[in-house]
Design a protein around this motif. Structure first.
Motif, PDB file in Angstrom:
ATOM      1  N   GLY A  26       0.864  -1.179   0.000  1.00 28.86           N
ATOM      2  CA  GLY A  26       0.000   0.000   0.000  1.00 28.86           C
ATOM      3  C   GLY A  26       0.895   1.221   0.000  1.00 28.86           C
ATOM      4  O   GLY A  26       1.981   1.199  -0.579  1.00 28.86           O
ATOM      5  N   ASP A  27       0.461   2.260   0.680  1.00 27.39           N
ATOM      6  CA  ASP A  27       1.234   3.500   0.745  1.00 27.39           C
ATOM      7  C   ASP A  27       1.807   3.658   2.144  1.00 27.39           C
ATOM      8  O   ASP A  27       1.082   3.979   3.092  1.00 27.39           O
ATOM      9  N   GLU A  28       3.097   3.420   2.286  1.00 26.49           N
ATOM     10  CA  GLU A  28       3.746   3.521   3.586  1.00 26.49           C
ATOM     11  C   GLU A  28       3.602   4.911   4.169  1.00 26.49           C
ATOM     12  O   GLU A  28       3.416   5.080   5.380  1.00 26.49           O
ATOM     13  N   SER A  32      -0.552   2.772   5.227  1.00 25.94           N
ATOM     14  CA  SER A  32      -1.494   1.797   4.682  1.00 25.94           C
ATOM     15  C   SER A  32      -0.790   0.692   3.899  1.00 25.94           C
ATOM     16  O   SER A  32      -1.410   0.038   3.063  1.00 25.94           O
ATOM     17  N   ASP A  33       0.494   0.487   4.194  1.00 35.33           N
ATOM     18  CA  ASP A  33       1.206  -0.659   3.604  1.00 35.33           C
ATOM     19  C   ASP A  33       1.219  -1.771   4.644  1.00 35.33           C
ATOM     20  O   ASP A  33       1.964  -1.714   5.635  1.00 35.33           O
ATOM     21  N   PRO A  34       0.394  -2.819   4.455  1.00 36.15           N
ATOM     22  CA  PRO A  34       0.244  -3.834   5.502  1.00 36.15           C
ATOM     23  C   PRO A  34       1.519  -4.619   5.793  1.00 36.15           C
ATOM     24  O   PRO A  34       1.754  -5.018   6.943  1.00 36.15           O
ATOM     25  N   MET A 230       8.743   6.543   2.242  1.00 38.30           N
ATOM     26  CA  MET A 230       8.653   5.610   1.119  1.00 38.30           C
ATOM     27  C   MET A 230       7.185   5.402   0.747  1.00 38.30           C
ATOM     28  O   MET A 230       6.282   5.820   1.471  1.00 38.30           O
ATOM     29  N   ARG A 231       6.952   4.740  -0.358  1.00 41.09           N
ATOM     30  CA  ARG A 231       5.589   4.443  -0.793  1.00 41.09           C
ATOM     31  C   ARG A 231       5.304   2.946  -0.621  1.00 41.09           C
ATOM     32  O   ARG A 231       5.001   2.492   0.451  1.00 41.09           O
ATOM     33  N   GLN A 232       5.469   2.174  -1.698  1.00 44.20           N
ATOM     34  CA  GLN A 232       5.168   0.743  -1.588  1.00 44.20           C
ATOM     35  C   GLN A 232       6.382   0.001  -0.980  1.00 44.20           C
ATOM     36  O   GLN A 232       6.966  -0.902  -1.580  1.00 44.20           O
TER      37      GLN A 232
END
Length: 338
Positions: A26-28, A32-34, A230-232
């Motif tokens: 997801g979006d760290e 929301s990055d599980p 970071m993102r993903q």
């Protein structure tokens, strides 16, 4: 190539690559990055801390750890060959505006009495010492493991003097495996402590710093401030989580291979720092050989090591097997004895 340059030279295994491929992301940045959230929870539990945060590198963990435990103008005590002092381009001075007051330790370790000598506050013009940094294991001392009693003495004294403790735990899990003492025990008195995934654990990148919920909330500010958002990130967090599940207990194999290499080096007449874990420092001058020439000669025979200061360093890791150690010893014999 038999690559003993560092345990950062490991390549992701097939199993780790599959974990990366199948990671739920997801979006760290927005939490929301599980997979990243799961890793942070795992590390916090491992170290007995309330929270942890995933960062791109161990160096950033040290930058953040110093920043959240000090104010500009403060003094940081650490061992004089510590990684923070010797191999992080003066980061704490630039980022946190702190001074460092190194202690000349033995095997990367120092005592309470040595700390006391640094805490002379007889002058109001002396900058305040607020942080002690420990390194476990200690890289440039030869992958050494602090004795638990000494570790606890230093940490307890720090608390009695209202000093914070930050632990560079890049290879903490090597210490756990070598000592049989769990990570929570080493982390108990630390205000901040981190572990690296890109060294003996074999992941491509990343580290997690842990502490109280309040401290890690501050760590998030510094993570973004230093460009660590970071993102993903779940792709790399999946590799790190796989490493924690699969690559910790096998660290004992690296330690055994380092000891085997060290024993062979002694037989050649080399001066060797007896390894506690996976790092072997040695000097070939007692054999009548120049260290630079030895490193070059080994490279020509397909073995890569590094020259650090007046010594050579060899580091075992998961991409080095028993046959590699045998071949390395053979190459050393050829270089030393012609």
């Amino acid at each position: 190539m038999i690559n003993l340059y560092s345990d950062t030279q490991t390549l992701p295994s097939v199993g780790m690559r599959k974990a990366i491929e199948s990671a739920e992301v997801g979006d760290e940045h927005s939490r929301s990055d599980p997979t990243t959230l799961s890793l942070e929870k795992k590390v916090a539990e491992l170290l007995g801390k309330e929270e942890a945060v995933f960062l791109p590198s161990g160096t950033m963990c040290n930058l953040v750890g110093v920043a959240i435990n000090t104010s500009p103008g403060d003094v940081v005590i650490l061992e004089n060959s510590g990684h923070i002092l010797r191999s992080e381009t003066g980061g704490p001075a630039i980022v946190s505006n702190v001074l460092t007051d190194p202690i000349e330790g033995q095997r990367g370790q120092f005592t309470v009495s040595q700390i006391k000598e640094k805490l002379d506050q007889t002058s109001r013009y002396r900058p305040p010492t607020t942080l002690i940094c420990l390194e476990q294991t200690h890289n440039f001392a030869g992958g050494t493991v602090w004795p638990l009693e000494l570790w606890n003495d230093v940490c307890s004294f720090a608390k009695s003097e209202s000093l914070r403790v930050h632990v560079d735990g890049a290879r903490l899990l090597n210490a756990v495996v070598a000592s049989g003492i769990d990570a929570k025990t080493w982390a108990m008195e630390a205000d901040t402590i981190w572990i690296d995934f890109s060294k003996g654990l074999g992941a491509p990148m990343g580290a997690c710093i842990a502490g109280s919920a309040e401290i890690i909330d501050q760590a998030w500010l510094w993570k973004h401030r230093l460009g660590g958002a970071m993102r993903q990130s779940g792709l790399m967090a999946a590799a790190a989580s796989y490493a924690l599940d699969k690559n910790v207990e096998r660290l004992k194999d690296d330690h055994e291979r380092a000891k085997r290499l060290a024993d062979a080096l002694k037989d050649f007449g080399s001066e060797v720092v007896v390894p506690d874990t996976n790092i072997v420092f040695f000097d070939m001058k007692p054999c009548g050989k120049d260290n630079e020439d030895v490193v070059r000669g080994l490279l020509e025979k397909g073995v890569r090591m590094s020259e650090i200061g007046t010594q050579i360093r060899a580091v075992t890791h998961l991409d080095i097997n028993d046959d590699d150690i045998t071949s390395t010893i053979t190459a050393l014999d050829q270089v030393v004895n012609g």
